[in-house]
Design a protein around this motif. Structure first.
Motif, PDB file in Angstrom:
ATOM      1  N   GLU A 137      -4.000   1.679   2.523  1.00  0.00           N
ATOM      2  CA  GLU A 137      -2.826   1.480   3.304  1.00  0.00           C
ATOM      3  C   GLU A 137      -2.997   0.356   4.380  1.00  0.00           C
ATOM      4  OE1 GLU A 137       0.155   2.363   2.584  1.00  0.00           O
ATOM      5  OE2 GLU A 137       0.123   3.606   0.846  1.00  0.00           O
ATOM      6  N   GLN A 138      -4.088   0.699   5.151  1.00  0.00           N
ATOM      7  CA  GLN A 138      -4.642  -0.535   6.111  1.00  0.00           C
ATOM      8  C   GLN A 138      -4.897  -1.684   5.679  1.00  0.00           C
ATOM      9  OE1 GLN A 138      -8.084   2.026   7.375  1.00  0.00           O
ATOM     10  NE2 GLN A 138      -6.653   3.018   9.105  1.00  0.00           N
ATOM     11  N   ALA A 139      -5.556  -1.743   4.580  1.00  0.00           N
ATOM     12  CA  ALA A 139      -5.771  -3.118   3.915  1.00  0.00           C
ATOM     13  C   ALA A 139      -4.332  -3.705   3.484  1.00  0.00           C
ATOM     14  CB  ALA A 139      -6.480  -2.946   2.577  1.00  0.00           C
ATOM     15  N   LEU A 140      -3.579  -3.163   3.022  1.00  0.00           N
ATOM     16  CA  LEU A 140      -2.159  -3.836   2.632  1.00  0.00           C
ATOM     17  C   LEU A 140      -1.471  -4.305   3.887  1.00  0.00           C
ATOM     18  CD1 LEU A 140      -0.791  -1.080   0.209  1.00  0.00           C
ATOM     19  CD2 LEU A 140      -1.328  -3.651  -0.320  1.00  0.00           C
ATOM     20  N   ALA A 141      -1.530  -3.430   4.862  1.00  0.00           N
ATOM     21  CA  ALA A 141      -1.035  -3.570   6.093  1.00  0.00           C
ATOM     22  C   ALA A 141      -1.597  -4.597   6.825  1.00  0.00           C
ATOM     23  CB  ALA A 141      -0.696  -2.285   7.286  1.00  0.00           C
ATOM     24  N   PRO A 146     -20.675 -18.587  -1.097  1.00  0.00           N
ATOM     25  CA  PRO A 146     -20.850 -18.859   0.270  1.00  0.00           C
ATOM     26  C   PRO A 146     -19.775 -19.499   1.244  1.00  0.00           C
ATOM     27  CG  PRO A 146     -22.681 -20.358  -0.844  1.00  0.00           C
ATOM     28  CD  PRO A 146     -21.885 -19.595  -1.698  1.00  0.00           C
ATOM     29  N   ILE A 147     -19.058 -20.115   0.523  1.00  0.00           N
ATOM     30  CA  ILE A 147     -17.642 -20.659   1.178  1.00  0.00           C
ATOM     31  C   ILE A 147     -17.056 -19.574   2.197  1.00  0.00           C
ATOM     32  CG2 ILE A 147     -16.213 -21.028  -0.464  1.00  0.00           C
ATOM     33  CD1 ILE A 147     -15.502 -23.759   0.617  1.00  0.00           C
ATOM     34  N   PHE A 148     -17.226 -18.582   1.471  1.00  0.00           N
ATOM     35  CA  PHE A 148     -16.547 -17.299   2.037  1.00  0.00           C
ATOM     36  C   PHE A 148     -17.476 -16.820   3.088  1.00  0.00           C
ATOM     37  CE2 PHE A 148     -14.268 -17.810  -1.938  1.00  0.00           C
ATOM     38  CZ  PHE A 148     -12.986 -17.625  -1.468  1.00  0.00           C
ATOM     39  N   SER A 149     -17.112 -16.431   4.164  1.00  0.00           N
ATOM     40  CA  SER A 149     -17.818 -16.039   5.091  1.00  0.00           C
ATOM     41  C   SER A 149     -17.749 -14.306   5.449  1.00  0.00           C
ATOM     42  CB  SER A 149     -17.403 -16.429   6.778  1.00  0.00           C
ATOM     43  OG  SER A 149     -17.100 -17.788   6.757  1.00  0.00           O
ATOM     44  N   GLY A 150     -18.690 -13.802   5.933  1.00  0.00           N
ATOM     45  CA  GLY A 150     -18.650 -12.219   5.873  1.00  0.00           C
ATOM     46  C   GLY A 150     -18.808 -11.833   4.486  1.00  0.00           C
ATOM     47  N   GLY A 151     -18.379 -10.570   4.522  1.00  0.00           N
ATOM     48  CA  GLY A 151     -18.378  -9.963   3.128  1.00  0.00           C
ATOM     49  C   GLY A 151     -18.324  -8.466   3.035  1.00  0.00           C
ATOM     50  N   SER A 152     -17.731  -7.979   2.147  1.00  0.00           N
ATOM     51  CA  SER A 152     -17.879  -6.307   1.799  1.00  0.00           C
ATOM     52  C   SER A 152     -18.057  -6.264   0.447  1.00  0.00           C
ATOM     53  CB  SER A 152     -16.456  -6.068   2.349  1.00  0.00           C
ATOM     54  OG  SER A 152     -16.376  -4.641   1.965  1.00  0.00           O
ATOM     55  N   TYR A 153     -19.090  -5.258   0.416  1.00  0.00           N
ATOM     56  CA  TYR A 153     -19.258  -5.065  -1.072  1.00  0.00           C
ATOM     57  C   TYR A 153     -18.176  -4.642  -1.933  1.00  0.00           C
ATOM     58  CZ  TYR A 153     -24.077  -6.480  -1.027  1.00  0.00           C
ATOM     59  OH  TYR A 153     -25.427  -7.132  -0.736  1.00  0.00           O
ATOM     60  N   HIS A 154     -17.423  -3.477  -1.244  1.00  0.00           N
ATOM     61  CA  HIS A 154     -16.423  -2.993  -2.106  1.00  0.00           C
ATOM     62  C   HIS A 154     -15.128  -3.589  -1.432  1.00  0.00           C
ATOM     63  CE1 HIS A 154     -19.563  -0.035  -2.791  1.00  0.00           C
ATOM     64  NE2 HIS A 154     -18.763  -0.151  -4.192  1.00  0.00           N
ATOM     65  N   THR A 155     -14.301  -4.118  -2.169  1.00  0.00           N
ATOM     66  CA  THR A 155     -12.923  -4.982  -1.567  1.00  0.00           C
ATOM     67  C   THR A 155     -11.752  -4.561  -2.475  1.00  0.00           C
ATOM     68  OG1 THR A 155     -14.529  -6.811  -1.188  1.00  0.00           O
ATOM     69  CG2 THR A 155     -12.302  -7.033  -1.477  1.00  0.00           C
ATOM     70  N   TRP A 156     -10.811  -4.182  -1.609  1.00  0.00           N
ATOM     71  CA  TRP A 156      -9.730  -3.475  -2.107  1.00  0.00           C
ATOM     72  C   TRP A 156      -8.714  -4.435  -2.795  1.00  0.00           C
ATOM     73  CZ3 TRP A 156      -8.740   1.255  -2.764  1.00  0.00           C
ATOM     74  CH2 TRP A 156      -9.353   2.434  -1.728  1.00  0.00           C
ATOM     75  N   SER A 157      -8.039  -4.162  -4.113  1.00  0.00           N
ATOM     76  CA  SER A 157      -7.038  -4.903  -4.434  1.00  0.00           C
ATOM     77  C   SER A 157      -5.741  -4.131  -4.208  1.00  0.00           C
ATOM     78  CB  SER A 157      -7.341  -5.082  -6.287  1.00  0.00           C
ATOM     79  OG  SER A 157      -6.767  -4.040  -6.801  1.00  0.00           O
ATOM     80  N   SER A 158      -4.553  -4.921  -4.627  1.00  0.00           N
ATOM     81  CA  SER A 158      -3.218  -4.307  -4.472  1.00  0.00           C
ATOM     82  C   SER A 158      -2.940  -3.293  -5.720  1.00  0.00           C
ATOM     83  CB  SER A 158      -2.319  -5.241  -4.211  1.00  0.00           C
ATOM     84  OG  SER A 158      -1.894  -6.163  -5.280  1.00  0.00           O
ATOM     85  N   VAL A 182     -13.123   7.363 -10.530  1.00  0.00           N
ATOM     86  CA  VAL A 182     -12.808   8.544 -10.069  1.00  0.00           C
ATOM     87  C   VAL A 182     -14.037   8.698  -8.870  1.00  0.00           C
ATOM     88  CG1 VAL A 182     -12.576  11.262  -9.848  1.00  0.00           C
ATOM     89  CG2 VAL A 182     -11.734   9.624 -11.824  1.00  0.00           C
ATOM     90  N   ASN A 183     -13.196   8.900  -7.557  1.00  0.00           N
ATOM     91  CA  ASN A 183     -14.176   9.178  -6.300  1.00  0.00           C
ATOM     92  C   ASN A 183     -14.887   7.910  -5.484  1.00  0.00           C
ATOM     93  OD1 ASN A 183     -13.860  11.970  -6.814  1.00  0.00           O
ATOM     94  ND2 ASN A 183     -15.635  12.212  -7.889  1.00  0.00           N
ATOM     95  N   SER A 184     -14.387   6.855  -6.270  1.00  0.00           N
ATOM     96  CA  SER A 184     -14.774   5.629  -5.726  1.00  0.00           C
ATOM     97  C   SER A 184     -13.963   4.937  -4.929  1.00  0.00           C
ATOM     98  CB  SER A 184     -15.904   4.785  -6.586  1.00  0.00           C
ATOM     99  OG  SER A 184     -15.059   4.206  -7.762  1.00  0.00           O
ATOM    100  N   THR A 185     -12.622   4.982  -5.296  1.00  0.00           N
ATOM    101  CA  THR A 185     -11.535   4.208  -5.057  1.00  0.00           C
ATOM    102  C   THR A 185     -10.269   4.828  -4.546  1.00  0.00           C
ATOM    103  OG1 THR A 185     -10.816   4.252  -7.514  1.00  0.00           O
ATOM    104  CG2 THR A 185     -12.190   2.167  -6.675  1.00  0.00           C
ATOM    105  N   TYR A 186     -10.362   5.974  -4.001  1.00  0.00           N
ATOM    106  CA  TYR A 186      -9.316   6.811  -3.594  1.00  0.00           C
ATOM    107  C   TYR A 186      -8.570   5.694  -2.365  1.00  0.00           C
ATOM    108  CZ  TYR A 186      -9.839  11.022  -6.167  1.00  0.00           C
ATOM    109  OH  TYR A 186      -9.895  11.614  -7.208  1.00  0.00           O
ATOM    110  N   LYS A 187      -7.344   5.811  -2.405  1.00  0.00           N
ATOM    111  CA  LYS A 187      -6.579   4.953  -1.378  1.00  0.00           C
ATOM    112  C   LYS A 187      -6.800   5.459   0.150  1.00  0.00           C
ATOM    113  CE  LYS A 187      -2.884   3.513  -4.636  1.00  0.00           C
ATOM    114  NZ  LYS A 187      -1.652   3.465  -4.811  1.00  0.00           N
ATOM    115  N   SER A 188      -6.902   6.803   0.349  1.00  0.00           N
ATOM    116  CA  SER A 188      -7.194   7.090   1.423  1.00  0.00           C
ATOM    117  C   SER A 188      -8.519   6.677   1.962  1.00  0.00           C
ATOM    118  CB  SER A 188      -6.861   8.863   1.184  1.00  0.00           C
ATOM    119  OG  SER A 188      -7.941   9.300   0.469  1.00  0.00           O
ATOM    120  N   GLY A 189      -9.270   6.450   1.260  1.00  0.00           N
ATOM    121  CA  GLY A 189     -10.516   5.765   1.754  1.00  0.00           C
ATOM    122  C   GLY A 189     -11.805   6.886   1.500  1.00  0.00           C
TER     123      GLY A 189
END
Length: 192
Positions: free
Chosen positions: A110-114, A149-161, A185-192
């Motif tokens: 929800e925070q990612a969407l917002a 590498p044109i994209f800066s920073g990074g997060s290994y797990h990135t949300w989709s909509s 299961v257990n890796s992608t709960y929307k609540s974090g």
């Protein structure tokens, strides 16, 4: 892998295969090979599981299903242009991307969407969280980690909509440690 993953239908519910069976009859809920090897690990390759629609890694010695394709091969890395204003355009897809990762390390879904909906960047205010196919389009399977590498920073797990049809409390993620697309299961709960 990008070609094969375009066949995934994220709206199906197990035990129906994650593919349109009207156009692709007799497709099982099994895993199918792609021709994309895992960068730096020649004994493994990327696969699509039509059980749920995951993209995973498997050893090349296993026996999996196969579906052929013909025509021009999809780019494994995208064709990116740095717009010089904090954005990147992929001329293959026509999508414009935020160049840097969002400022906080971790977001609930929800925070990612917002965050995306509230973003104003490069005089644009119509940003959104990408769906699972759009997010996979920036995976570069010819690199480790698999992002240009044109994209800066990074997060290994990135949300989709994209919500998991079989578990609506979860959303699909791209794991930029390997380029896999997960909905486990257990890796992608929307609540974090």
């Amino acid at each position: 892998i990008k070609e094969l993953s375009t066949l995934i239908d994220s709206s199906t519910l197990y035990p129906v295969p994650a593919i349109d069976t009207v156009y692709f009859p007799n497709t099982g809920i099994m895993s199918y090979w792609s021709s994309t090897p895992v960068y730096g690990n020649p004994s493994r390759a990327l696969i699509v599981s039509f059980r749920f629609g995951d993209i995973r890694i498997d050893y090349k010695i296993y026996h999996l299903y196969v579906r052929a394709v013909r025509g021009n091969q999809c780019s494994s890395s995208g064709n990116f242009i740095d717009n010089g204003d904090g954005t990147i355009t992929d001329t293959d897809t026509g999508l414009m991307w935020q160049q840097t990762t969002a400022p906080d390390t971790y977001y609930t879904w929800e925070q990612a969407l917002a965050y995306c909906e509230d973003l104003t960047l490069a005089d644009y205010n119509d940003w959104r969280l990408p769906n699972r196919n759009e997010l996979q389009s920036i995976v570069d399977y010819d690199r480790d980690p698999p992002i240009n590498p044109i994209f800066s920073g990074g997060s290994y797990h990135t949300w989709s909509s994209t919500t998991l049809a079989f578990h609506p409390h979860q959303a699909w993620i791209v794991y930029f440690g390997s380029g896999s697309l997960r909905g486990e299961v257990n890796s992608t709960y929307k609540s974090g």
